[in-house]
Design a protein around this motif. Structure first.
Motif, PDB file in Angstrom:
ATOM      1  N   TRP A   1      50.730  51.375  38.282  1.00 13.01           N
ATOM      2  CA  TRP A   1      51.275  50.689  39.451  1.00 13.01           C
ATOM      3  C   TRP A   1      52.610  50.023  39.108  1.00 13.01           C
ATOM      4  N   LEU A   2      52.663  49.333  37.981  1.00 15.56           N
ATOM      5  CA  LEU A   2      53.918  48.694  37.568  1.00 15.56           C
ATOM      6  C   LEU A   2      55.016  49.738  37.386  1.00 15.56           C
ATOM      7  N   PHE A   3      54.682  50.830  36.720  1.00 10.85           N
ATOM      8  CA  PHE A   3      55.664  51.893  36.472  1.00 10.85           C
ATOM      9  C   PHE A   3      56.143  52.513  37.781  1.00 10.85           C
ATOM     10  N   ASP A   4      55.190  52.874  38.643  1.00 11.02           N
ATOM     11  CA  ASP A   4      55.543  53.532  39.911  1.00 11.02           C
ATOM     12  C   ASP A   4      56.387  52.650  40.817  1.00 11.02           C
ATOM     13  N   LYS A   5      56.144  51.346  40.787  1.00 11.29           N
ATOM     14  CA  LYS A   5      56.880  50.406  41.648  1.00 11.29           C
ATOM     15  C   LYS A   5      58.108  49.825  40.959  1.00 11.29           C
ATOM     16  N   HIS A   6      58.374  50.268  39.721  1.00 16.89           N
ATOM     17  CA  HIS A   6      59.512  49.759  38.943  1.00 16.89           C
ATOM     18  C   HIS A   6      59.424  48.248  38.778  1.00 16.89           C
ATOM     19  N   LEU A   7      58.231  47.772  38.431  1.00 21.35           N
ATOM     20  CA  LEU A   7      57.983  46.354  38.246  1.00 21.35           C
ATOM     21  C   LEU A   7      57.715  46.052  36.781  1.00 21.35           C
ATOM     22  N   THR A   8      57.879  44.795  36.427  1.00 16.61           N
ATOM     23  CA  THR A   8      57.512  44.314  35.094  1.00 16.61           C
ATOM     24  C   THR A   8      56.496  43.187  35.276  1.00 16.61           C
ATOM     25  N   THR A   9      55.954  42.722  34.161  1.00 20.05           N
ATOM     26  CA  THR A   9      55.007  41.604  34.259  1.00 20.05           C
ATOM     27  C   THR A   9      55.698  40.351  34.803  1.00 20.05           C
ATOM     28  N   ARG A  10      57.013  40.279  34.666  1.00 17.49           N
ATOM     29  CA  ARG A  10      57.758  39.121  35.176  1.00 17.49           C
ATOM     30  C   ARG A  10      58.226  39.307  36.623  1.00 17.49           C
ATOM     31  N   SER A  11      58.540  40.530  37.011  1.00 12.48           N
ATOM     32  CA  SER A  11      59.054  40.738  38.368  1.00 12.48           C
ATOM     33  C   SER A  11      57.943  40.860  39.415  1.00 12.48           C
ATOM     34  N   ALA A  12      56.789  41.371  39.032  1.00  8.41           N
ATOM     35  CA  ALA A  12      55.688  41.552  39.995  1.00  8.41           C
ATOM     36  C   ALA A  12      55.261  40.234  40.655  1.00  8.41           C
ATOM     37  N   PRO A  13      55.121  39.129  39.893  1.00  5.10           N
ATOM     38  CA  PRO A  13      54.727  37.868  40.541  1.00  5.10           C
ATOM     39  C   PRO A  13      55.763  37.318  41.529  1.00  5.10           C
ATOM     40  N   GLN A  14      57.016  37.724  41.372  1.00  9.61           N
ATOM     41  CA  GLN A  14      58.055  37.274  42.297  1.00  9.61           C
ATOM     42  C   GLN A  14      57.908  37.950  43.658  1.00  9.61           C
ATOM     43  N   ILE A  15      57.291  39.125  43.670  1.00 10.14           N
ATOM     44  CA  ILE A  15      57.130  39.893  44.896  1.00 10.14           C
ATOM     45  C   ILE A  15      55.743  39.695  45.510  1.00 10.14           C
ATOM     46  N   HIS A  16      54.722  39.553  44.654  1.00 13.44           N
ATOM     47  CA  HIS A  16      53.333  39.476  45.119  1.00 13.44           C
ATOM     48  C   HIS A  16      52.732  38.098  44.815  1.00 13.44           C
ATOM     49  N   ALA A  17      52.435  37.369  45.878  1.00 18.70           N
ATOM     50  CA  ALA A  17      51.853  36.033  45.732  1.00 18.70           C
ATOM     51  C   ALA A  17      50.506  36.113  45.030  1.00 18.70           C
ATOM     52  N   GLY A  18      50.231  35.136  44.190  1.00 19.73           N
ATOM     53  CA  GLY A  18      48.945  35.058  43.503  1.00 19.73           C
ATOM     54  C   GLY A  18      48.935  35.688  42.132  1.00 19.73           C
ATOM     55  N   LEU A  19      49.978  36.434  41.796  1.00 17.00           N
ATOM     56  CA  LEU A  19      50.049  37.047  40.470  1.00 17.00           C
ATOM     57  C   LEU A  19      50.876  36.179  39.542  1.00 17.00           C
ATOM     58  N   ASN A  20      50.610  36.304  38.252  1.00 21.05           N
ATOM     59  CA  ASN A  20      51.447  35.647  37.254  1.00 21.05           C
ATOM     60  C   ASN A  20      51.552  36.567  36.037  1.00 21.05           C
ATOM     61  N   PRO A  21      52.585  36.390  35.216  1.00 24.33           N
ATOM     62  CA  PRO A  21      52.799  37.299  34.087  1.00 24.33           C
ATOM     63  C   PRO A  21      51.617  37.375  33.122  1.00 24.33           C
ATOM     64  N   ALA A  22      50.980  36.242  32.848  1.00 23.27           N
ATOM     65  CA  ALA A  22      49.857  36.237  31.909  1.00 23.27           C
ATOM     66  C   ALA A  22      48.689  37.072  32.440  1.00 23.27           C
ATOM     67  N   MET A  23      48.410  36.956  33.719  1.00 23.12           N
ATOM     68  CA  MET A  23      47.326  37.720  34.352  1.00 23.12           C
ATOM     69  C   MET A  23      47.587  39.217  34.232  1.00 23.12           C
ATOM     70  N   ILE A  24      48.798  39.629  34.524  1.00 24.52           N
ATOM     71  CA  ILE A  24      49.153  41.043  34.469  1.00 24.52           C
ATOM     72  C   ILE A  24      49.078  41.543  33.029  1.00 24.52           C
ATOM     73  N   SER A  25      49.551  40.730  32.107  1.00 22.63           N
ATOM     74  CA  SER A  25      49.501  41.098  30.698  1.00 22.63           C
ATOM     75  C   SER A  25      48.051  41.252  30.224  1.00 22.63           C
ATOM     76  N   ARG A  26      47.178  40.322  30.618  1.00 22.58           N
ATOM     77  CA  ARG A  26      45.758  40.417  30.240  1.00 22.58           C
ATOM     78  C   ARG A  26      45.137  41.683  30.815  1.00 22.58           C
ATOM     79  N   ALA A  27      45.459  42.000  32.047  1.00 24.68           N
ATOM     80  CA  ALA A  27      44.913  43.209  32.671  1.00 24.68           C
ATOM     81  C   ALA A  27      45.372  44.454  31.915  1.00 24.68           C
ATOM     82  N   CYS A  28      46.629  44.499  31.534  1.00 26.35           N
ATOM     83  CA  CYS A  28      47.169  45.662  30.823  1.00 26.35           C
ATOM     84  C   CYS A  28      46.581  45.803  29.423  1.00 26.35           C
TER      85      CYS A  28
END
Length: 91
Positions: free
Chosen positions: A17-44
């Motif tokens: 999803w990050l790759f397809d949307k051209h997102l990073t763990t830092r940019s995704a939370p800026q676009i999607h409320a409720g996300l944060n870099p640590a959460m995305i990193s833990r999931a990955c």
């Protein structure tokens, strides 16, 4: 049978999803409320996530969270090591 989250599948889907949307763990939370870099990193990294974090990720990815629900057979998992005991007389 015990319910569990398929963390490997979730990690793969988050990375895709990050790759397809051209997102990073830092940019995704800026676009999607409720996300944060640590959460995305833990999931990955296939780390354990809270239910709320997993639901927030699934909402951002527009995925059904039950997709990641698996049932594991955890019967007969206890193992007793065959070791020398500290008490006298015990084998």
């Amino acid at each position: 049978m015990q319910p569990e989250i398929d963390r490997a599948r979730l990690a793969r889907d988050v990375r895709v999803w990050l790759f397809d949307k051209h997102l990073t763990t830092r940019s995704a939370p800026q676009i999607h409320a409720g996300l944060n870099p640590a959460m995305i990193s833990r999931a990955c990294r296939e780390s354990v996530l809270s239910a709320a974090s997993m639901l927030a990720l699934c909402a951002a990815m527009k995925r059904d969270p039950t997709t990641y629900l698996i049932f594991l057979d955890k019967r007969n998992q206890a193992v007793t090591a065959n070791v020398r005991r500290e008490t006298r007389g015990a084998p």
